[in-house]
Design an enzyme around this catalytic site. Structure first.
Site, short mmCIF file in Angstrom:
data_model
loop_
_atom_site.label_atom_id
_atom_site.label_comp_id
_atom_site.label_asym_id
_atom_site.label_seq_id
_atom_site.Cartn_x
_atom_site.Cartn_y
_atom_site.Cartn_z
N GLU A 158 -2.15 -1.53 -6.97
CA GLU A 158 -2.85 -2.15 -5.84
C GLU A 158 -2.94 -3.65 -6.03
O GLU A 158 -3.11 -4.13 -7.17
CB GLU A 158 -4.28 -1.60 -5.72
CG GLU A 158 -4.41 -0.15 -5.35
CD GLU A 158 -5.88 0.24 -5.28
OE1 GLU A 158 -6.51 0.01 -4.24
OE2 GLU A 158 -6.39 0.75 -6.29
N SER B 79 -15.52 -4.51 -15.66
CA SER B 79 -14.39 -5.37 -15.31
C SER B 79 -13.13 -4.82 -15.97
O SER B 79 -13.18 -3.83 -16.72
CB SER B 79 -14.64 -6.80 -15.76
OG SER B 79 -14.78 -6.84 -17.17
N ALA C 157 -7.76 -20.15 -14.11
CA ALA C 157 -6.89 -20.27 -15.27
C ALA C 157 -7.59 -20.99 -16.42
O ALA C 157 -7.43 -20.63 -17.60
CB ALA C 157 -5.60 -21.00 -14.90
N LYS D 242 -4.70 -7.12 -6.39
CA LYS D 242 -6.03 -7.51 -6.87
C LYS D 242 -6.58 -8.55 -5.90
O LYS D 242 -6.25 -9.74 -5.98
CB LYS D 242 -5.97 -8.06 -8.29
CG LYS D 242 -7.33 -8.34 -8.92
CD LYS D 242 -7.18 -8.80 -10.36
CE LYS D 242 -8.57 -9.02 -10.98
NZ LYS D 242 -9.31 -10.09 -10.31
#
Length: 783
Positions: free
Chosen positions: A116, A84, A36, A118
């Site tokens: 899906e 990415s 974060a 992660k």
């Protein structure tokens, strides 16, 4: 001009920080900050560059994917870049993503997304030629990765040869190598036992394991692979959509995520995100968000890419479960067993949507391992309802005034001495004591904290289930000296309760009624309520089911207790020590004298009758140089324990393949009076309990589900899953928490998820609730 100058300086500083964190994260596998915090730095830099495009540089982290590969491995050029994904952090971000997709696909009405989890691991590329694995590489910076083929080949669920047929001549499968939570905990436990460095989280463990120079080390790590896409394809074709490609990859022997779903709207994406967010903490692996991809490859092609990521996919992140904050102080709390536990007082910080101001430090050994000091910046992790914990110190931010955490010498509640207890270990038939890290107040029940916590546990719902006695009420009872132990609860009168704050005549009478209603607990509830260290609800049920009476549980030797499944040496010692304690014996006598009538079966469970063989008995004595094979041969050669004790050198030489070291060790062991008497006492108790090899054996069919493993999932309407578990256990089944190839049957109610999917995948029989009711009725459990 000032804004531009300040922004330029800040951008330079941010690039420097992000590059350093990329190096720590991707190359050294030693991240200094949580994800974060990294996302905030990256987003701040991107915002500056969007405001002042002239500040964008070619080497800016916003213009490339990841960081440089480790120089310890040869490099691999990715012919198809491993890009990415852009991130979404809110519902609005996801709506914006969907809006942009639809605008660019204005002619397409049907839009589907593949959803899906992660996975929090390490992205890798697997290259197959003619169905054979020829190379494994890390993602690296997206264009250049590291050749880790020798390590990839050690990952058990990666096929060295594709199954089935129809694969392209050249197929590059992309996915994530990760470490399941259970494997991670076991890895760290081994590291702590060996005195080596443990990993901060499963992602670090997976990355560090896959990038070992010695592949033999990697082979020992519990790694798994999950496919999520593809790269290079030659000499063949794949389906025209993401969903069918992954199903085809699964057919060829590669694991895909069982939680994958196909939805037809952005609302479907949000529903999936919330559904998986609720079950996130029950998954066997860590995830940090959901990946949404356009299903159609043609639509993916139309949308194309931006510099860093594809326009047709996005990663919707969960609220951070790791954050960085300041450790402002450490206090010590006293639990019901006298354990004095350090608690970190933190500068409040939001972790996973919850404000955290306290976190556990576990014990003094953990404080020493972390090297944490008061004033440090620390990383806090929170997972679901688990107590937040300090997992890492950010040494780069340690202030000059940081102070060591002092070890308390006196109990913070009662002032009694605090001592570091000894943790019991078993070694070669004798008890050896290794200094542990648990601090304990020696004040016992002169310490009000221990009395209060013991009673709070005693009256809890899964223990004696006395309604109306919360923490505040228990504290008042102890403070007013109305209660000194759990037994005193059963002497209370309504007039006593009326003296407490918050009680009126009706609530006081209700409490007394609740206390009276609890006077006939099951043996399992009563054992759990006693608060024996390390004995949870499941162990209490096992003890009650196995022995059938409190008398046998209380007199059972540690060496007999370990014959029960899932009871190790330390737990066995705690059980024996608890009942051997004079004060605890007195409390149990007072409970019975005050009208507590424990409901007991009164006999050994059939599955444990004659369950201990002579060979197992010999092996459990842990005599040096006498392993299980030698124990089998000794059991065949000698009819009983007394013959084995009296055997001389010539007698033992007649035993097939018993070497001189084992013979010398055997004779020395039984010549020791303490060892001999202990072995005789164990055998005598096995005989008394009916577990001895010469005891009459129970019929094998006495329990219809004996030896079977069952799993419960979903919601049951007739009764709770806890009650269903008790019913199945009464028929001899072991009720497990996860589905495996050894599972006999799964009971699935409404809302069943991954466990049901796993059962279907493994072709394990599945019963609905009516099927379970029919089974119970057939065996006279329900009428």
């Amino acid at each position: 001009m000032t804004d531009f100058t300040d922004s330029a300086a800040r951008a330079t500083e941010l690039r420097k920080q992000i590059d350093q964190h990329n190096y720590r994260y991707y190359v050294l596998d030693e991240p200094a900050i949580p994800d974060a915090e990294y996302d905030r730095l990256f987003n701040e830099l991107r915002a500056i560059e969007e405001q002042f495009p002239e500040l964008v540089t070619q080497d800016s982290p916003t213009q490339r994917v990841g960081s440089e590969p480790s120089p310890s491995f040869s490099q691999v050029q990715h012919e198809v870049p491993m890009l990415s994904l852009a991130n979404a952090f809110s519902d609005d971000d996801l709506y914006d993503f969907d809006r942009r997709v639809r605008q660019r696909l204005s002619g397409d009405r049907k839009i589907e997304y593949v959803c899906e989890p992660k996975l929090d691991g390490l992205a890798v590329s697997l290259l197959y030629e003619n169905g054979a694995l020829v190379r494994g590489a890390t993602r690296g910076d997206g264009a250049t990765g590291e050749d880790v083929t020798s390590n990839i080949r050690t990952v058990r669920n990666i096929p060295l040869k594709l199954q089935g047929s129809g694969w392209p001549q050249v197929l590059e499968v992309r996915g994530e190598v990760y470490m399941p939570r259970r494997g991670f905990e076991q890895l760290n436990e081994r590291a702590r036992e060996e005195g080596s460095k443990s990993f901060a989280n499963p992602r670090n463990a997976a990355a560090g394991s896959l990038r070992q120079l010695d592949s033999r080390i990697t082979a020992q790590r519990p790694l798994e692979f999950c496919a999520y896409g593809y790269g290079r394809v030659e000499g063949g074709e794949l389906p025209d959509n993401q969903h069918e490609i992954l199903l085809r990859v699964r057919d060829w022997g590669l694991k895909i995520n069982a939680e994958m779903r196909l939805v037809d709207s952005v609302q479907g994406c949000l529903d999936y995100y919330r559904m998986l967010g609720e079950k996130r903490d029950t998954l066997a692996y860590d995830i940090d968000g959901i990946v949404f991809k356009l299903n159609s490859l043609e639509q993916q092609k139309v949308l194309g890419f931006v510099a860093r990521s594809p326009r047709w996919a996005v990663a919707f992140k969960f609220p951070a479960q790791e954050e960085m904050t300041e450790l402002q102080d450490v206090e010590f709390r006293v639990g019901r067993t006298g354990a004095v536990t350090p608690v970190a007082r933190l500068r409040p910080v939001s972790v996973g949507g919850v404000t955290v101001s306290n976190a556990t430090l576990h014990n003094m050994d953990e404080i020493e391992r972390l090297g944490v000091m008061i004033g440090d910046s620390v990383v806090i992790r929170r997972a679901g309802d688990v107590i937040p914990q300090v997992v890492q110190v950010v040494l780069e931010r340690r202030p000059e005034g940081a102070r060591p955490i002092p070890v308390p010498k006196l109990c913070p509640v009662c002032g009694s001495d605090v001592e570091r207890t000894q943790i019991v270990k078993r070694s070669k038939g004798r008890e050896t004591y290794t200094e542990g890290s648990v601090l304990r107040c020696v004040g016992r029940l002169t310490c009000q904290a221990q009395v209060k916590q013991a009673i709070i546990h005693f009256v809890s719902r899964r223990a004696m289930d006395i309604d109306g006695l919360g923490e505040k009420s228990v504290e008042q009872l102890v403070d007013h000296q109305l209660v000194h132990s759990p037994a005193d609860l059963f002497r209370l009168k309504a007039d006593d309760v009326l003296t407490l704050e918050g009680f009126a005549e009706l609530s006081a009478n209700n409490l007394i009624d609740s206390i009276n209603a609890s006077r006939q607990p099951s043996l399992a509830r009563f054992v759990y309520a006693l608060g024996i260290p390390d004995v949870g609800e499941e162990t209490a049920k096992l003890l009650a089911r196995a022995f059938g009476s409190l008398e046998w549980i209380s007199k059972a030797l540690p060496e007999v207790l370990v014959y029960l499944p899932d009871v190790g040496g330390e737990v066995a010692h705690e059980i024996h020590a608890f009942f051997d304690d004079e004060h605890n014996q007195q409390v149990i006598k007072q409970l019975r004298a005050n009208g507590v009538d424990v409901q007991e079966e009164g006999s050994l469970a059939p599955e444990f009758a004659a369950s201990v063989s002579f060979a197992e008995f010999i092996a459990r004595l842990e005599i040096p140089y006498v392993a299980s094979t030698s124990a089998e041969r000794l059991a065949k050669s000698f009819g009983n324990l007394q013959q084995l004790i009296e055997a001389d050198w010539l007698d033992l030489k007649q035993v097939d393949r018993l070497n001189d070291k084992a013979i010398k060790s055997l004779r020395g062991f039984f010549q020791d009076t303490e060892n001999r008497q202990r072995a005789e006492a164990i055998e005598a108790q096995l005989r008394e309990f009916g577990m001895h090899w010469e005891s009459p054996r129970a019929k094998a069919d006495s329990l219809p589900l004996a030896g079977q493993s069952w799993v419960l999932t979903g919601t049951l309407e007739t009764f709770s899953r806890d009650v269903a578990k008790e019913y199945l256990e009464s028929l001899g089944a072991k009720v497990a928490g996860s589905v495996s190839a050894r599972t006999h049957c799964v009971v699935a109610g409404p809302g069943a998820g991954s466990k049901l999917a796993r059962a279907e995948e493994l072709k394990v029989p599945v019963l609905d609730e009516q099927g379970l009711l029919d089974l119970l009725a057939k065996n006279a459990i329900l009428v």
